[in-house]
Design a protein around this motif. Structure first.
Motif, short mmCIF file in Angstrom:
data_model
loop_
_atom_site.label_atom_id
_atom_site.label_comp_id
_atom_site.label_asym_id
_atom_site.label_seq_id
_atom_site.Cartn_x
_atom_site.Cartn_y
_atom_site.Cartn_z
N ILE A 151 0.82 -1.21 0.00
CA ILE A 151 0.00 0.00 0.00
C ILE A 151 0.86 1.27 0.00
CG2 ILE A 151 -1.77 1.28 1.28
CD1 ILE A 151 -2.74 -1.29 -0.05
N TYR B 175 0.43 4.71 -2.26
CA TYR B 175 0.10 6.02 -1.69
C TYR B 175 1.09 7.09 -2.16
CZ TYR B 175 -0.94 9.67 1.69
OH TYR B 175 -1.27 10.88 2.27
N SER C 118 -2.24 5.77 9.92
CA SER C 118 -3.70 5.74 9.74
C SER C 118 -4.32 7.12 9.88
CB SER C 118 -4.33 4.78 10.76
OG SER C 118 -4.25 5.31 12.08
N THR D 195 -5.80 -4.79 -0.70
CA THR D 195 -6.11 -3.98 -1.89
C THR D 195 -7.62 -3.95 -2.13
OG1 THR D 195 -5.64 -5.91 -3.28
CG2 THR D 195 -3.90 -4.26 -3.05
N TYR E 129 -9.87 -4.20 0.24
CA TYR E 129 -10.40 -3.33 1.30
C TYR E 129 -10.13 -1.86 0.97
CZ TYR E 129 -11.17 -1.44 6.00
OH TYR E 129 -11.63 -0.72 7.07
N LEU E 130 -8.93 -1.56 0.47
CA LEU E 130 -8.59 -0.19 0.09
C LEU E 130 -9.55 0.34 -0.98
CD1 LEU E 130 -6.69 2.30 -0.04
CD2 LEU E 130 -5.30 1.01 -1.68
N THR E 131 -9.78 -0.47 -2.00
CA THR E 131 -10.67 -0.06 -3.09
C THR E 131 -12.08 0.22 -2.58
OG1 THR E 131 -9.40 -1.41 -4.65
CG2 THR E 131 -11.60 -0.72 -5.34
N ARG F 174 -13.01 1.02 0.52
CA ARG F 174 -13.06 2.17 1.43
C ARG F 174 -12.98 3.49 0.65
NH1 ARG F 174 -15.94 1.77 4.82
NH2 ARG F 174 -15.05 3.59 5.89
N GLY G 105 -9.42 6.54 2.49
CA GLY G 105 -9.39 5.10 2.22
C GLY G 105 -8.06 4.47 2.61
N TYR G 106 -6.97 5.17 2.28
CA TYR G 106 -5.64 4.68 2.68
C TYR G 106 -5.51 4.68 4.20
CZ TYR G 106 -3.56 4.51 -1.99
OH TYR G 106 -3.24 4.17 -3.28
N THR H 108 -7.14 1.69 5.63
CA THR H 108 -6.37 0.47 5.37
C THR H 108 -5.18 0.35 6.32
OG1 THR H 108 -7.01 0.65 3.04
CG2 THR H 108 -5.24 -0.89 3.57
#
Length: 498
Positions: A297, A301, A359, A424, A426-428, A430, A451-452, A455
């Protein structure tokens, strides 16, 4: 003076002659292993470019990582059987050739589906290269020089994570993403020529029974579970998620049933009867799930949100690998004195703190907040992973130690594939959720950053669970299980590959 061709390196009285005698085949093994180690580090940095080039989404491109690691996990347990059946030299050359061909095919892929397929071919070639190479070097080196010779293999293993992202970034920015794969072609040819001309002497042994049923069930189980986890990032109730998890779960249960009934199973699951081993391996999986997912991730980012180039991202990520390399030898010395629990607890604690800080990122977060966090994560990984891996080997029943490394190494690749697929996905989901709930006229980048942040928070929570689990570790009890025959003793070379 004796004929050098008739003198065994291990028996040589001169250290200089021993080194000269083994240097050419050692170089062949190192060159072959460098390809695989580099390839494991260069692709993450190129994922944003692959998403743009193929005009697809992150969930699709992450399967270039997931498919590769699943292929690795499928063939790692076969390394011992293949070398016994066909000879170490022949299989090592075949794996180099297969990996090189897969790399060339990746470089000319026209669609995401082709790239994923060719990455699987790469993984089938690369999975056996490290354990076979380690075993060949161990048997090649003179007994009194094995420590230093095996240590030479650690050089590319430490350098590749540091320079792989930089090399990837330079190729992606200055040439083309195709070259992160095509560059393996000349390296592979050199490794093939060296391996063919200077083959290490390796005796072929009687091959044990091959667990064909387990070999067929394992890839189905892990691939379908990874697919289900990936789809679950979007919705856990959709048909694709339920299908993947159901088929994968049933295949996994059948695989476990078959393996426990086999006299010579593909993966030795009976070792889980040791509570110390089970605690250690579960904790290792938790750490790998969070860390390797986060490492996928972070470059996304840096490039997608902060706008850094692939080369700049590679330089930014380098300190993390350096800190990890610093932590490993220190934790190795401390492990013998204080054991795994305090090192795992301390390493995981600092990792969780770093992830909790990440986070809270926002659009205005400075790079000088991110760099210390990833450095701390690297240092924590260096302190936690080596003690955990050693603890797992120490806690296995003595008679099963030689069969533990294929299990733990293959399981690591499966966990990495789950991490890539799950985080990935979950990231998408969120990012989509935050974008849908954003007020009209809001900065769309804020939804992406949120979203990041979600994650990273999930990863931090997973590592925090690992911190709690680390308190359950204890020094493994010594088990007297009788003497082992020479052929039944664990091969340190195979353990080094873990």
């Amino acid at each position: 003076m004796s004929n050098p061709s008739q003198t065994k390196p291990a028996a040589s009285g001169g250290d200089e002659f021993s080194l000269k005698a083994i240097l050419p085949p050692l170089l062949a093994i190192i060159v072959g292993m460098i390809m695989v180690i580099l390839d494991s580090t260069v692709v993450n940095n190129a994922i944003p470019k692959l998403v743009d080039y193929f005009d697809t989404d992150l969930k699709t491109i992450q399967w270039t990582v997931t498919g590769y690691t699943l292929a690795l996990s499928a063939v790692i347990p076969l390394a011992g059987w293949m070398t016994d059946r066909f000879g170490a030299k022949r299989i090592f050359l075949i794996t180099i050739a297969l990996f090189t061909i897969g790399s060339m095919l990746c470089g000319i892929a026209r669609t995401p589906e082709q790239l994923i397929l060719f990455r699987v071919i790469q993984g089938l070639g690369g999975g056996m290269m490290a354990p076979i190479g380690m075993a060949m070097v161990f048997k090649l080196a003179p007994p009194e020089r094995r420590g230093s010779i095996m240590g030479m293999l650690g050089i590319p293993m430490l350098m590749a994570p540091a320079f792989g992202p930089v090399l990837s970034g330079w190729l992606v920015d200055s040439v083309s993403w195709h070259w992160i794969f095509i560059i393996n072609l000349p390296i592979g040819i050199i490794a093939l020529l060296l391996g063919a001309k200077f083959p290490p002497k390796a005796e072929r042994q009687a091959a044990p029974h091959l667990d064909v049923i387990g070999m067929c069930l394992a890839p189905v189980a892990f691939a379908m579970l990874a697919y289900g986890v990936s789809e679950g990032g979007t919705s856990w109730s959709q048909t694709s998620t339920i299908t993947g998890l159901t088929v994968g779960g049933l295949a996994l249960l059948l695989f476990i049933f078959v393996e426990l009934r086999q006299k010579q199973p593909l993966l030795e699951l009976r070792v889980f009867r040791s509570s110390d081993f089970t605690r250690g391996i579960l904790l290792t999986w938790v750490v790998q799930l969070a860390l390797f997912g986060a490492m996928l991730i972070v470059p996304l980012y840096l490039q997608s949100v902060m706008g850094y180039s692939a080369l700049e991202t590679g330089w930014i990520l380098m300190p993390q690998a350096i800190c990890s390399g610093i932590g490993m030898p220190i934790s190795g010395r401390l492990f013998d004195k204080i054991g795994a629990r305090p090192l795992a607890f301390g390493g995981l604690t600092v990792i969780s703190i770093a992830l909790f800080v990440l986070s809270g990122i926002s659009v205005d977060t400075s790079l000088w907040v991110i760099i210390p966090c990833i450095c701390v994560m690297g240092l924590g990984m260096g302190f936690a992973m080596m003690p955990l891996n050693t603890h797992v080997l120490n806690s296995a029943p003595r008679a099963l130690v030689s069969r533990v490394t294929p299990l733990t190494t293959a399981a690591q690749q499966v966990v990495v594939s789950f991490a890539a697929a799950g985080l990935t996905g979950y990231l998408t989901s969120r990012i989509a959720s935050h974008a849908a709930s954003a007020a009209a006229g809001a900065n769309p980048l804020s939804a992406v950053v949120a979203g990041y942040g979600d994650t990273f928070f999930l990863s931090a929570c997973i590592v925090t669970a690992g911190v709690a689990l680390s308190l359950l570790l204890r020094k493994p009890k010594r088990r007297e299980e009788g003497g082992l025959a020479e052929g039944e003793r664990p091969d340190p070379a195979m353990m080094a590959g873990h």
